[in-house]
Design a protein around this motif. Sequence first.
Motif, short mmCIF file in Angstrom:
data_model
loop_
_atom_site.label_atom_id
_atom_site.label_comp_id
_atom_site.label_asym_id
_atom_site.label_seq_id
_atom_site.Cartn_x
_atom_site.Cartn_y
_atom_site.Cartn_z
N SER A 25 2.35 4.17 -9.01
CA SER A 25 3.37 4.62 -8.07
C SER A 25 2.90 5.87 -7.34
O SER A 25 2.55 6.87 -7.95
CB SER A 25 4.68 4.93 -8.81
OG SER A 25 5.60 5.54 -7.94
N SER A 26 2.90 5.81 -6.02
CA SER A 26 2.50 6.98 -5.23
C SER A 26 3.70 7.88 -4.95
O SER A 26 3.56 8.96 -4.37
CB SER A 26 1.91 6.51 -3.90
OG SER A 26 2.87 5.79 -3.15
N LYS A 27 4.91 7.44 -5.37
CA LYS A 27 6.13 8.19 -5.08
C LYS A 27 6.38 9.28 -6.11
O LYS A 27 7.25 10.12 -5.94
CB LYS A 27 7.32 7.25 -5.01
CG LYS A 27 7.21 6.23 -3.88
CD LYS A 27 8.41 5.30 -3.86
CE LYS A 27 8.28 4.26 -2.74
NZ LYS A 27 9.43 3.33 -2.72
N SER A 28 5.65 9.25 -7.23
CA SER A 28 5.86 10.25 -8.27
C SER A 28 4.62 11.12 -8.42
O SER A 28 3.49 10.68 -8.20
CB SER A 28 6.18 9.58 -9.61
OG SER A 28 5.04 8.94 -10.13
N ARG A 29 4.84 12.37 -8.82
CA ARG A 29 3.72 13.28 -9.08
C ARG A 29 2.86 12.74 -10.22
O ARG A 29 1.65 12.87 -10.22
CB ARG A 29 4.27 14.66 -9.43
CG ARG A 29 3.19 15.71 -9.65
CD ARG A 29 3.80 17.05 -10.03
NE ARG A 29 4.69 17.55 -8.99
CZ ARG A 29 5.43 18.65 -9.12
NH1 ARG A 29 5.37 19.34 -10.24
NH2 ARG A 29 6.21 19.04 -8.14
N VAL A 58 -6.82 3.62 -1.54
CA VAL A 58 -5.55 4.21 -1.14
C VAL A 58 -5.19 3.61 0.21
O VAL A 58 -5.90 3.81 1.19
CB VAL A 58 -5.65 5.75 -1.03
CG1 VAL A 58 -4.32 6.32 -0.57
CG2 VAL A 58 -6.08 6.36 -2.35
N GLU A 59 -4.12 2.84 0.24
CA GLU A 59 -3.72 2.17 1.47
C GLU A 59 -2.22 2.34 1.67
O GLU A 59 -1.42 1.81 0.91
CB GLU A 59 -4.07 0.69 1.40
CG GLU A 59 -3.77 -0.07 2.70
CD GLU A 59 -4.25 -1.51 2.64
OE1 GLU A 59 -3.81 -2.29 3.50
OE2 GLU A 59 -5.04 -1.84 1.73
N GLY A 60 -1.86 3.13 2.68
CA GLY A 60 -0.45 3.42 2.91
C GLY A 60 0.11 4.16 1.71
O GLY A 60 -0.40 5.20 1.30
N ASN A 61 1.18 3.61 1.13
CA ASN A 61 1.80 4.22 -0.06
C ASN A 61 1.28 3.63 -1.36
O ASN A 61 1.85 3.89 -2.42
CB ASN A 61 3.32 4.05 0.01
CG ASN A 61 3.94 4.89 1.11
OD1 ASN A 61 3.47 6.00 1.39
ND2 ASN A 61 4.97 4.37 1.75
N GLU A 62 0.24 2.81 -1.29
CA GLU A 62 -0.27 2.15 -2.49
C GLU A 62 -1.50 2.86 -3.04
O GLU A 62 -2.43 3.19 -2.30
CB GLU A 62 -0.62 0.69 -2.20
CG GLU A 62 0.60 -0.20 -1.96
CD GLU A 62 0.21 -1.67 -1.95
OE1 GLU A 62 -0.93 -1.98 -1.56
OE2 GLU A 62 1.06 -2.50 -2.33
N LEU A 63 -1.49 3.08 -4.35
CA LEU A 63 -2.64 3.63 -5.07
C LEU A 63 -3.17 2.52 -5.96
O LEU A 63 -2.47 2.06 -6.86
CB LEU A 63 -2.23 4.83 -5.92
CG LEU A 63 -1.52 5.99 -5.20
CD1 LEU A 63 -1.12 7.05 -6.21
CD2 LEU A 63 -2.42 6.59 -4.13
N LEU A 64 -4.39 2.08 -5.72
CA LEU A 64 -4.93 0.93 -6.45
C LEU A 64 -6.23 1.29 -7.16
O LEU A 64 -7.09 1.97 -6.61
CB LEU A 64 -5.20 -0.23 -5.49
CG LEU A 64 -4.04 -0.72 -4.63
CD1 LEU A 64 -4.51 -1.79 -3.67
CD2 LEU A 64 -2.93 -1.25 -5.51
N LEU A 65 -6.34 0.83 -8.40
CA LEU A 65 -7.58 0.92 -9.17
C LEU A 65 -8.04 -0.49 -9.48
O LEU A 65 -7.24 -1.36 -9.80
CB LEU A 65 -7.36 1.69 -10.48
CG LEU A 65 -6.97 3.17 -10.35
CD1 LEU A 65 -6.58 3.73 -11.70
CD2 LEU A 65 -8.12 3.97 -9.76
#
Length: 237
Positions: A25-29, A58-65
């Motif tokens: 989630s990119s919405k939380s610290r 990192v694409e838009g609001n998405e954090l992907l591994l």
Amino acid sequence: MCTYNNYSKRGITIDGICCCRKQLSSKSRQGNREFVNEIGLISGLQHPNLVKLFGCCVEGNELLLVYEHMENNCLAHALFGSGASTLKLDWATRQKICVGIARGLAFLHEESTLRIVHRDIKATNVLLDWELNGKISDFGLAKLKEEENTHISTRVVGTIGYMAPEYVLWGYLTEKADVYSFGVVALEIVCGRSNASYWAQNGCVCLLDWTFNLQQKGKLMEILDPKLEYKFDKEKV
């Protein structure tokens, strides 16, 4: 889609290699912190008992591994899953998984260039490949261990039921916290039961409590998972 823990992980193919996508989630610290932490700590680490990180996005609001794909999901799924999805783990396989986790931790604590305390060793963070080898995953909470410090004083994060008492009470963190968590996981592997759920039975509140009571009564072998069908070496158990 399969869910190993709090993150979603989906199978994808990159250059003919089957991989797994983990979305935070990119919405939380916390999500941002774990994303940066995982990249920084494990991108350069290679070991047969650590899940391999291929890359990130990192694409838009998405954090992907992007990780290597683990065909048999996680250890918790194999031990505690229900119905046809549950793998049948014989004693030799369970022993191999235990040894694999131990080797992964030994590498993190003693053998790698960066000495790392994982802080969240649990059955959902041990993934199983097609040969049922155990590999440690999810380094979002991991901490670097500096040689000159005997311990790290830190805020307490992790999973209830797996955290060492000195860490929970005082934030006193050493490699021993991972070893304690590994002990809980090893017990779960032997018992086929989870320590993370509350037990309102026989005066016990958790798997550790139940095991201690049986040990006091001289009935320790009663903890063995019935799925083993008594096919094991008692001395090794």
